[in-house]
Design a protein around this motif. Sequence first.
Motif, PDB file in Angstrom:
ATOM      1  N   ASP A   5      12.131 -12.487 -12.608  1.00  0.00           N
ATOM      2  CA  ASP A   5      12.611 -12.472 -11.228  1.00  0.00           C
ATOM      3  C   ASP A   5      11.932 -13.575 -10.397  1.00  0.00           C
ATOM      4  N   LYS A   6      12.764 -14.341  -9.703  1.00  0.00           N
ATOM      5  CA  LYS A   6      12.236 -15.516  -8.973  1.00  0.00           C
ATOM      6  C   LYS A   6      11.281 -15.126  -7.835  1.00  0.00           C
ATOM      7  N   VAL A  18      -2.331 -16.057  -8.857  1.00  0.00           N
ATOM      8  CA  VAL A  18      -1.069 -16.321  -8.142  1.00  0.00           C
ATOM      9  C   VAL A  18      -0.044 -16.859  -9.141  1.00  0.00           C
ATOM     10  N   ALA A  19       1.157 -16.285  -9.146  1.00  0.00           N
ATOM     11  CA  ALA A  19       2.212 -16.756 -10.067  1.00  0.00           C
ATOM     12  C   ALA A  19       2.810 -18.047  -9.514  1.00  0.00           C
ATOM     13  N   ARG A  20       3.050 -18.998 -10.406  1.00  0.00           N
ATOM     14  CA  ARG A  20       3.563 -20.295  -9.939  1.00  0.00           C
ATOM     15  C   ARG A  20       4.866 -20.695 -10.611  1.00  0.00           C
ATOM     16  N   PHE A  34       1.596 -11.561 -17.897  1.00  0.00           N
ATOM     17  CA  PHE A  34       2.945 -11.760 -17.349  1.00  0.00           C
ATOM     18  C   PHE A  34       3.470 -13.135 -17.773  1.00  0.00           C
ATOM     19  N   PRO A  35       4.792 -13.243 -18.059  1.00  0.00           N
ATOM     20  CA  PRO A  35       5.323 -14.518 -18.561  1.00  0.00           C
ATOM     21  C   PRO A  35       5.583 -15.579 -17.488  1.00  0.00           C
ATOM     22  N   ALA A  36       4.527 -16.025 -16.830  1.00  0.00           N
ATOM     23  CA  ALA A  36       4.667 -17.095 -15.832  1.00  0.00           C
ATOM     24  C   ALA A  36       3.346 -17.851 -15.755  1.00  0.00           C
ATOM     25  N   ILE A  37       3.395 -19.033 -15.142  1.00  0.00           N
ATOM     26  CA  ILE A  37       2.138 -19.748 -14.867  1.00  0.00           C
ATOM     27  C   ILE A  37       1.338 -18.883 -13.903  1.00  0.00           C
ATOM     28  N   ILE A  38       0.081 -18.658 -14.221  1.00  0.00           N
ATOM     29  CA  ILE A  38      -0.765 -17.840 -13.337  1.00  0.00           C
ATOM     30  C   ILE A  38      -2.004 -18.665 -12.982  1.00  0.00           C
ATOM     31  N   ASP A  39      -2.114 -18.966 -11.704  1.00  0.00           N
ATOM     32  CA  ASP A  39      -3.205 -19.808 -11.243  1.00  0.00           C
ATOM     33  C   ASP A  39      -4.082 -18.982 -10.309  1.00  0.00           C
ATOM     34  N   ASP A  40      -5.269 -18.600 -10.779  1.00  0.00           N
ATOM     35  CA  ASP A  40      -6.171 -17.759  -9.969  1.00  0.00           C
ATOM     36  C   ASP A  40      -5.448 -16.541  -9.395  1.00  0.00           C
TER      37      ASP A  40
END
Length: 266
Positions: A97-98, A89-91, A81-87
């Motif tokens: 979509d926000k 969880v999207a960050r 997915f095009p977002a920061i993914i930390d363990d």
Amino acid sequence: MAQDTKTATPATAIGIDIGGTGMKGGIVDLKKGKLVGDRFRIPTPKPSTPEAVADVVGEIVDELMKRDEAPAPGTPIGAAFPAIIDDGVARSAANVDKSWIDADVDAIFTERLGREVHIINDADAAGLAEARYGAGKNVKGSVLAITLGTGIGSAMLFDGKLVPNFELGHLELDGHNAESRASASAREREDLPWDEYSKRLQRYFSHVEFLFSPKLFIIGGGISKRSEDFLPHLDLRTPVVVAELKNNAGIVGAALQAALHFKLVD
Ligand code: BGC
């Protein structure tokens, strides 16, 4: 006898690449890093909340699990997915979509599917796949995979191991967020001729090269199909190659990282 997914090395796993307009899934041969059979695509729902996307992930998995080559039931699923993914969880949610910000995507998808799902940043997935099966195979030291699409994605690999969430698309360069000037969509939006666009890429890549001195740049994203239009214009001391897995890098990398995360492969 059912395959014990915790001990047997699975030959295949499902990977899903979630993009702004389409969600693509496939069955991945984990030894070869190739798709077994065709990929299956469904348009991304609107609005693309994590819950709505989880339903479509479920539809894609249902379709793929009907095939002869399907992995053993219960084999974990990977998603990109095009977002920061930390363990899990999207960050962030730069071009999506926000409602994804702070969503526990692993938990939402795992609950919807009734089997384990692990998510990764899209560029990280592509970089991981290239490092294991493609243009970055056996390259020692640091490799930067940069995807040029709606945004700019980046993956840092060191000795083939991913250093997650590099987010170099958001470097500030000449007072701008770099991806707003040098992504493939910026070229289209501004209708830039290739030589003009190449100047922006040159500015971007020479800055990234100065900061990180990688051993190799791998350029991915849809635009890599047009590499003859911009690669000859780039003057860098770092070798630059085009991604080998093309459109399937996200799917392959998504499946691979889930297999690595759940220790199904080394
Ligand atoms: C996002 C990254 C993503 C990249 C490519 C950027 O806008 O911040 O997380 O990897 O786009 O999709």
